[in-house]
Design a protein around this motif. Structure first.
Motif, PDB file in Angstrom:
ATOM      1  N   UNK A   1     -14.210   4.087  16.042  1.00  0.00           N
ATOM      2  CA  UNK A   1     -14.577   2.704  15.711  1.00  0.00           C
ATOM      3  C   UNK A   1     -13.852   2.246  14.450  1.00  0.00           C
ATOM      4  N   UNK A   2     -13.577   3.188  13.525  1.00  0.00           N
ATOM      5  CA  UNK A   2     -12.908   2.819  12.280  1.00  0.00           C
ATOM      6  C   UNK A   2     -11.506   2.278  12.549  1.00  0.00           C
ATOM      7  N   UNK A   3     -10.811   2.857  13.528  1.00  0.00           N
ATOM      8  CA  UNK A   3      -9.448   2.407  13.832  1.00  0.00           C
ATOM      9  C   UNK A   3      -9.475   1.000  14.428  1.00  0.00           C
ATOM     10  N   UNK A   4     -10.412   0.769  15.350  1.00  0.00           N
ATOM     11  CA  UNK A   4     -10.530  -0.565  15.939  1.00  0.00           C
ATOM     12  C   UNK A   4     -10.889  -1.593  14.870  1.00  0.00           C
ATOM     13  N   UNK A   5     -11.789  -1.226  13.975  1.00  0.00           N
ATOM     14  CA  UNK A   5     -12.183  -2.136  12.898  1.00  0.00           C
ATOM     15  C   UNK A   5     -11.008  -2.419  11.968  1.00  0.00           C
ATOM     16  N   UNK A   6     -10.209  -1.394  11.682  1.00  0.00           N
ATOM     17  CA  UNK A   6      -9.041  -1.559  10.823  1.00  0.00           C
ATOM     18  C   UNK A   6      -8.041  -2.520  11.455  1.00  0.00           C
ATOM     19  N   UNK A   7      -7.732  -2.318  12.726  1.00  0.00           N
ATOM     20  CA  UNK A   7      -6.757  -3.177  13.406  1.00  0.00           C
ATOM     21  C   UNK A   7      -7.262  -4.616  13.515  1.00  0.00           C
ATOM     22  N   UNK A   8      -8.551  -4.758  13.756  1.00  0.00           N
ATOM     23  CA  UNK A   8      -9.110  -6.107  13.811  1.00  0.00           C
ATOM     24  C   UNK A   8      -8.996  -6.788  12.454  1.00  0.00           C
ATOM     25  N   UNK A   9      -9.261  -6.022  11.393  1.00  0.00           N
ATOM     26  CA  UNK A   9      -9.149  -6.563  10.030  1.00  0.00           C
ATOM     27  C   UNK A   9      -7.711  -6.988   9.727  1.00  0.00           C
ATOM     28  N   UNK A  10      -6.741  -6.159  10.139  1.00  0.00           N
ATOM     29  CA  UNK A  10      -5.326  -6.485   9.919  1.00  0.00           C
ATOM     30  C   UNK A  10      -4.968  -7.757  10.676  1.00  0.00           C
ATOM     31  N   UNK A  11      -5.433  -7.852  11.934  1.00  0.00           N
ATOM     32  CA  UNK A  11      -5.114  -9.024  12.757  1.00  0.00           C
ATOM     33  C   UNK A  11      -5.724 -10.296  12.169  1.00  0.00           C
ATOM     34  N   UNK A  12      -6.978 -10.230  11.760  1.00  0.00           N
ATOM     35  CA  UNK A  12      -7.634 -11.409  11.184  1.00  0.00           C
ATOM     36  C   UNK A  12      -6.963 -11.820   9.875  1.00  0.00           C
ATOM     37  N   UNK A  13      -6.567 -10.827   9.099  1.00  0.00           N
ATOM     38  CA  UNK A  13      -5.866 -11.135   7.848  1.00  0.00           C
ATOM     39  C   UNK A  13      -4.542 -11.834   8.104  1.00  0.00           C
ATOM     40  N   UNK A  14      -3.815 -11.372   9.144  1.00  0.00           N
ATOM     41  CA  UNK A  14      -2.539 -12.006   9.491  1.00  0.00           C
ATOM     42  C   UNK A  14      -2.761 -13.423   9.998  1.00  0.00           C
ATOM     43  N   UNK A  15      -3.836 -13.628  10.776  1.00  0.00           N
ATOM     44  CA  UNK A  15      -4.171 -14.964  11.249  1.00  0.00           C
ATOM     45  C   UNK A  15      -4.433 -15.905  10.078  1.00  0.00           C
ATOM     46  N   UNK A  16      -5.219 -15.429   9.119  1.00  0.00           N
ATOM     47  CA  UNK A  16      -5.533 -16.257   7.952  1.00  0.00           C
ATOM     48  C   UNK A  16      -4.286 -16.573   7.156  1.00  0.00           C
ATOM     49  N   UNK A  17      -3.430 -15.588   6.985  1.00  0.00           N
ATOM     50  CA  UNK A  17      -2.214 -15.796   6.195  1.00  0.00           C
ATOM     51  C   UNK A  17      -1.288 -16.801   6.880  1.00  0.00           C
ATOM     52  N   UNK A  18      -1.148 -16.684   8.175  1.00  0.00           N
ATOM     53  CA  UNK A  18      -0.296 -17.628   8.906  1.00  0.00           C
ATOM     54  C   UNK A  18      -0.868 -19.037   8.868  1.00  0.00           C
ATOM     55  N   UNK A  19      -2.191 -19.139   9.026  1.00  0.00           N
ATOM     56  CA  UNK A  19      -2.830 -20.448   8.978  1.00  0.00           C
ATOM     57  C   UNK A  19      -2.679 -21.076   7.597  1.00  0.00           C
ATOM     58  N   UNK A  20      -2.802 -20.268   6.565  1.00  0.00           N
ATOM     59  CA  UNK A  20      -2.641 -20.766   5.204  1.00  0.00           C
ATOM     60  C   UNK A  20      -1.217 -21.270   4.988  1.00  0.00           C
ATOM     61  N   UNK A  21      -0.241 -20.486   5.462  1.00  0.00           N
ATOM     62  CA  UNK A  21       1.147 -20.917   5.326  1.00  0.00           C
ATOM     63  C   UNK A  21       1.439 -22.196   6.090  1.00  0.00           C
ATOM     64  N   UNK A  22       0.844 -22.319   7.277  1.00  0.00           N
ATOM     65  CA  UNK A  22       1.042 -23.519   8.075  1.00  0.00           C
ATOM     66  C   UNK A  22       0.463 -24.744   7.364  1.00  0.00           C
ATOM     67  N   UNK A  23      -0.754 -24.589   6.835  1.00  0.00           N
ATOM     68  CA  UNK A  23      -1.400 -25.691   6.126  1.00  0.00           C
ATOM     69  C   UNK A  23      -0.604 -26.126   4.912  1.00  0.00           C
ATOM     70  N   UNK A  24      -0.058 -25.156   4.182  1.00  0.00           N
ATOM     71  CA  UNK A  24       0.734 -25.489   2.994  1.00  0.00           C
ATOM     72  C   UNK A  24       2.021 -26.206   3.371  1.00  0.00           C
ATOM     73  N   UNK A  25       2.638 -25.808   4.489  1.00  0.00           N
ATOM     74  CA  UNK A  25       3.876 -26.479   4.913  1.00  0.00           C
ATOM     75  C   UNK A  25       3.594 -27.919   5.347  1.00  0.00           C
ATOM     76  N   UNK A  26       2.426 -28.137   5.987  1.00  0.00           N
ATOM     77  CA  UNK A  26       2.047 -29.494   6.385  1.00  0.00           C
ATOM     78  C   UNK A  26       1.817 -30.354   5.151  1.00  0.00           C
ATOM     79  N   UNK A  27       1.119 -29.775   4.168  1.00  0.00           N
ATOM     80  CA  UNK A  27       0.825 -30.517   2.937  1.00  0.00           C
ATOM     81  C   UNK A  27       2.093 -30.856   2.173  1.00  0.00           C
ATOM     82  N   UNK A  28       3.092 -29.980   2.258  1.00  0.00           N
ATOM     83  CA  UNK A  28       4.331 -30.202   1.512  1.00  0.00           C
ATOM     84  C   UNK A  28       5.279 -31.166   2.219  1.00  0.00           C
ATOM     85  N   UNK A  29       5.028 -31.440   3.513  1.00  0.00           N
ATOM     86  CA  UNK A  29       5.927 -32.302   4.286  1.00  0.00           C
ATOM     87  C   UNK A  29       5.840 -33.759   3.827  1.00  0.00           C
TER      88      UNK A  29
END
Length: 373
Positions: A345-373
């Motif tokens: 279960x620890x491995x699945x939880x780790x991978x889910x955490x990595x995926x959610x973190x990447x989602x948040x980071x991409x969304x943050x970058x997208x929002x910042x690019x929209x704001x800067x446009x």
């Protein structure tokens, strides 16, 4: 003789007059305007001025002689041991003071004296090491801000160990481009420890959540650190992480998920003792069986083999221009690789955490690019 008249006059002159006269004679001496006999007499007179009861006279003498290579050595040595107001001019400027002289003063001097020495131009590696070893926080910060100082990696590490908890020193170190990557990691850990024990943070989040949040922040910062670390420094950073116990399987899975394949390869080299060329060849195009054998030698459990192999295949395709993908896609496919199997279960939880973190980071970058446009 002119010097004889000077000495007799000094016995009755006022302090301001004596200070001005001392400066004038010192200037004449270092500029070589005196005949040989007069020069010898002037040196004797300047030496005698060290006994003047007024610090203003000695300060005037120090000001005139402090930057000259032609000043009498015995006078410079005496002025360097005078009261701080006088000594500071000589310690901060004189080219006649050797590393041994300055190291002695660092070892025995107060914080202000240490700081003056740390601000000198062209500080040697030996003097930097002395300041790193015994210097107070202000002196070490001054040394770090001195771009002309030659600072060894070992000295950076010593400052990080001794004073990494001091915010001003930590900030100066992190902004120094010369700082080795393992020192940056040490400072990131110290910053995390400071945050998780901060009364304000604990009051807002609670101790358990503060611990978890700061730990995750340190992991993310470590991945960013890898990005900004030259490949030639990977071995030192890996050894530092291994000694600290931070080179874990979960950290390596995170590194692979984020595409830090060169770092992962260096870690495998360190953990297996295999040659760098062999490890690189296997990661670039090795078969699953050979790679699994390599991972076993590195101490990675069988549970993580499949997800690392999956990530490696995707990153190979990205490198060869056959696929567009980032950490978000790779971490998702690593998670899918687990499937319905009875994985920890620890491995699945780790991978889910990595995926959610990447989602948040991409969304943050997208929002910042929209704001800067």
């Amino acid at each position: 003789m002119v010097v004889g008249h000077f000495l007799r006059w000094m016995e009755t002159a006022r302090v301001a007059e004596r200070a001005a006269a001392a400066a004038a004679m010192a200037t004449a001496y270092i500029e070589g305007e005196l005949a040989f006999e007069d020069r010898c007499a002037a040196e004797a007179a300047l030496t005698l001025l060290l006994d003047d009861p007024s610090s203003k006279v000695r300060l005037s003498l120090a000001d005139a002689l402090s930057m000259s290579r032609h000043a009498p050595v015995q006078i410079i040595a005496a002025l360097a041991s005078d009261q701080p107001e006088v000594a500071s001019l000589v310690l901060g400027r004189s080219p006649l003071l050797t590393d041994a002289d300055l190291i002695d003063r660092v070892a025995s001097g107060s914080g202000p004296i240490q700081r003056l020495i740390a601000a000198r131009a062209g500080i040697s590696m030996a003097l930097s090491a002395a300041i790193a070893e015994v210097g107070e926080a202000e002196a070490c910060r001054e040394l770090l801000n001195n771009s002309s100082a030659d600072i060894a990696s070992l000295s950076f590490r010593r400052i990080a160990e001794r004073l990494g908890d001091v915010a001003e020193v930590r900030e100066a170190m992190l902004s120094d481009g010369r700082l080795p990557s393992d020192c940056r990691h040490t400072l990131l850990v110290k910053l995390g420890e400071a945050l998780k024990t901060s009364p304000l943070v604990v009051a807002m989040m609670g101790a358990a959540r503060a611990e978890r949040v700061t730990r995750e922040a340190c992991v993310r910062s470590s991945l960013t650190l890898i990005e900004n670390t030259p490949e030639v420094e990977f071995a030192a950073l890996i050894e530092h992480l291994r000694i600290r116990g931070d080179l874990t399987a979960s950290f390596l899975v995170r590194a692979v998920a984020h595409g830090k394949i060169d770092f992962f390869g260096c870690a495998v080299v360190a953990l297996t003792g295999q040659s760098e060329n062999r490890v690189r060849a296997l990661l670039a195009g090795g078969q699953d069986v050979a790679l699994a054998s390599l991972f076993r030698k590195a101490g990675l459990s069988a549970a993580v083999h499949a997800v690392i192999l999956k990530a490696l295949k995707i990153w190979r395709e990205v490198a060869n221009g056959k696929r567009l993908a980032g950490a978000q896609e790779v971490s998702w496919m690593m998670l899918q690789e687990l499937g319905p199997r009875n994985e920890p279960a620890e491995l699945a939880s780790l991978l889910k955490s990595i995926h959610l973190g990447a989602l948040r980071e991409n969304a943050r970058g997208h929002a910042l690019s929209i704001a800067a446009a």
